[in-house]
Design a protein around this motif. Structure first.
Motif, short mmCIF file in Angstrom:
data_model
loop_
_atom_site.label_atom_id
_atom_site.label_comp_id
_atom_site.label_asym_id
_atom_site.label_seq_id
_atom_site.Cartn_x
_atom_site.Cartn_y
_atom_site.Cartn_z
N ALA A 37 26.37 59.85 -75.40
CA ALA A 37 25.91 59.81 -74.00
C ALA A 37 26.50 58.62 -73.26
CB ALA A 37 24.38 59.77 -73.96
N VAL A 38 26.53 57.45 -73.91
CA VAL A 38 27.10 56.26 -73.27
C VAL A 38 28.60 56.45 -73.02
CG1 VAL A 38 27.68 53.83 -73.63
CG2 VAL A 38 25.37 54.65 -74.15
N LEU A 39 29.30 57.00 -74.00
CA LEU A 39 30.74 57.18 -73.86
C LEU A 39 31.10 58.19 -72.78
CD1 LEU A 39 31.89 57.16 -77.61
CD2 LEU A 39 31.97 55.29 -75.95
N GLU A 40 30.16 59.08 -72.44
CA GLU A 40 30.44 60.11 -71.44
C GLU A 40 30.03 59.70 -70.02
OE1 GLU A 40 32.19 62.91 -71.92
OE2 GLU A 40 32.51 62.07 -73.92
N VAL A 41 29.49 58.51 -69.84
CA VAL A 41 29.16 58.05 -68.48
C VAL A 41 30.46 57.97 -67.67
CG1 VAL A 41 28.31 56.11 -67.10
CG2 VAL A 41 27.10 56.79 -69.19
N PRO A 42 30.54 58.68 -66.53
CA PRO A 42 31.81 58.81 -65.81
C PRO A 42 32.47 57.48 -65.43
CG PRO A 42 30.19 60.36 -64.97
CD PRO A 42 29.46 59.47 -65.91
N ASP A 43 31.69 56.53 -64.91
CA ASP A 43 32.26 55.25 -64.46
C ASP A 43 31.94 54.13 -65.43
OD1 ASP A 43 29.59 55.34 -63.90
OD2 ASP A 43 29.75 54.31 -61.96
N ARG A 44 31.93 54.45 -66.72
CA ARG A 44 31.56 53.48 -67.74
C ARG A 44 32.36 52.19 -67.65
NH1 ARG A 44 34.25 53.01 -72.14
NH2 ARG A 44 35.02 55.15 -72.17
N LEU B 132 23.72 50.82 -69.66
CA LEU B 132 24.88 50.04 -69.23
C LEU B 132 24.49 49.01 -68.16
CD1 LEU B 132 27.55 52.88 -69.17
CD2 LEU B 132 27.48 50.93 -70.74
N ARG B 133 23.62 49.41 -67.25
CA ARG B 133 23.15 48.47 -66.23
C ARG B 133 22.39 47.31 -66.86
NH1 ARG B 133 20.74 53.07 -62.15
NH2 ARG B 133 22.71 53.62 -61.08
#
Length: 512
Positions: A263-270, A243-244
């Motif tokens: 994994a991407v969808l579960e990033v807390p502050d996506r 994401l970064r």
């Protein structure tokens, strides 16, 4: 000329200072990449690498991987990417079967390379990327480049049928099979993806998946480089880092295996990351449920999720679901890319009507040349100009493809294919095992993991822990069964075949 590596010469003449490879703080322009590739090609030639020789790559994602792809190509050599998650025994088998002349790896795998080298009579050279200075029998990667300042190696003339790479796939046999990918296959794939997605020099691909896999290398990274675009490399996939990178480098496309999507969808502050630059996300490997699809569209607001179907044998990406039909044809993997034909056939090879199930067959310039040193497997897969995939599916009246079943007995775990006979072969090596059958078990994170049904020899009391350790010594960790079920006998057909569908349907409430 079909030599993929020659495209660097064109881009050098057009946009030499454009940045084309990025990893963390490292940047390579076209000029710098071209220079390093030529020096490396000269170094490999110094070591005796010639047209047709096989160069093994056991590396995490890094610029040197791509440099090797281009350098081997300029010499007409064949590059062999190795899955770094495999066991030493699996690396030994693949390198030996491929008759690799050179192995390029990094310090983490150095000791393993030394242990297996004695069993590889064709392996003449070992090259180390990174780390401290090396001693015989090793050659340092940068040392090799330093010997050839200013070198220029003209790409050899290659035809469409000349090998560009060997990629070993689990297939459906007890040993991996070497897929022969030609320069013509790669060129056809690149052009098909350029046309389908409108790839240009303005595109930037994030490569989070491993480059040893067609997803990381070809969906659509090499096509983007072919069009003059840029790739951003992650050494290993990290969802936060992805994401970064998307935000920092204004990434326009990315391939994500199902486990990577989750994994991407579960990033807390996506929601705090700017992903607006992404115009398409490539998927594939299993059906994407509608709730997940809608979450992907939220995570990437300007992108469509191009669910895909493809195989190593076709350099990936044979069909894609287009933006217009992303929801209307939910569950489909789309229609074929240019110059690729899809046909559904019955057991006799006759095409079946729309809506009827059958085997998916493919035809076109993307289809591989055959399996390395395996005429029997080649003749079984390539029949009358069609590649018989072993996958079961159907097409609707508008030509959209739907996958109804995976390759027989194949397990897809975190985007990796696991052939059940590979695992069964190892289990049968244990003296206490009389019979064994392996099937897929649904897993919330990996999609599937291996589940083993074992019949023990009379008088033995071997348990799951012992068998698990036995497998770990001989298989990659992701191939080791997550669960062992001990049974008195395996269900079989009257002809003696194990009924794996019956085993897959058995409940697994309690851990083994």
């Amino acid at each position: 000329m079909h030599n993929f590596a020659s495209i660097l010469d064109y881009h050098l003449s057009q946009r030499p200072e454009a940045v084309v490879v990025v990893q963390e703080k490292q940047r390579l322009t076209v000029r710098e990449l071209h220079e390093r590739v030529n020096r490396l090609a000269a170094g490999l030639a110094e070591l005796g690498v010639r047209r047709g020789d096989v160069v093994g790559l056991l590396l995490y994602n890094q610029p040197e991987f791509l440099e090797l792809v281009y350098a081997a190509g300029r010499l007409g050599a064949v590059f062999l990417p190795l899955n770094y998650r495999l066991s030493e025994e699996e690396w030994r088998y693949i390198l030996g079967h491929a008759q690799a002349k050179v192995l390029v790896t990094e310090p983490e795998f150095g000791r393993a390379a030394d242990r297996i080298a004695a069993q590889l009579p064709d392996l003449e050279h070992r090259i180390q990327v990174g780390g401290e200075s090396v001693a015989e029998p090793w050659t340092g990667y940068e040392e090799l480049l330093a010997r050839h300042p200013g070198a220029r190696v003209e790409p050899v003339e290659t035809g469409p049928d000349d090998l560009q790479r060997l990629m070993y796939t689990s297939g459906t046999t007890a040993r991996p099979k070497g897929v022969c990918v030609t320069h013509g296959n790669v060129q056809a794939k690149n052009l098909a993806h350029i046309v389908h997605f409108g790839l240009t020099a303005a595109d930037t691909t994030l490569i989070g998946g491993p480059l040893y896999h067609v997803g990381g290398l070809d969906m659509p990274a090499l096509g983007v480089l072919y069009a003059g675009g840029r790739v951003v490399l992650q050494r290993k996939f990290d969802p936060v880092g992805a994401l970064r990178s998307i935000e920092e480098h204004r990434v326009t496309n990315v391939w994500l295996a199902p486990a990577m999507v989750n994994a991407v969808l579960e990033v807390p502050d996506r929601e705090g990351y700017d992903t607006s630059s992404v115009r398409f996300v490539l998927g594939g490997g299993e059906k994407t449920p509608e709730p997940v699809l809608r979450r992907i569209m939220t995570a990437f607001p300007n992108a469509w999720f191009a669910d895909a179907y493809g195989l190593t044998e076709t350099v990936s990406g044979d069909t894609f679901l287009d933006r217009e039909h992303a929801l209307a044809k939910l569950g489909s993997v789309g229609r074929p890319v240019p110059h690729t034909r899809v046909r559904i056939v019955d057991d006799t090879g006759k095409e079946v009507p729309a809506g009827e199930l059958g085997e998916i067959t493919l035809r076109g310039p993307k289809v591989f040349a055959g399996y390395w040193r395996d005429e029997k497997a080649t003749s079984a897969a390539l029949r009358e100009g069609w590649f018989h995939t072993g996958d079961i599916g159907h097409v609707d009246e508008e030509g959209f493809l739907y996958i109804d079943d995976r390759k027989k007995d194949m397990i897809v775990s975190g985007g990796e294919n696991i052939a059940t006979p590979e695992v069964e072969r190892v289990l049968y090596e244990h003296p206490a095992v009389l019979e064994a059958a392996v099937v897929g078990l649904t897993h919330p994170r990996w999609g599937e993991v291996p589940r083993a049904f074992v019949v023990l020899r009379p008088g033995t009391d071997t348990g799951a822990a012992e068998l698990r350790e036995f497998c770990r010594a001989r298989l990659a960790r992701f191939k080791v069964p997550a669960r062992f079920d001990f049974v008195g006998e395996l269900p079989r057909t009257p002809s003696g075949k194990v009924l794996k569908r019956t085993l897959r349907d058995l409940p697994a409430e309690e851990p083994s």
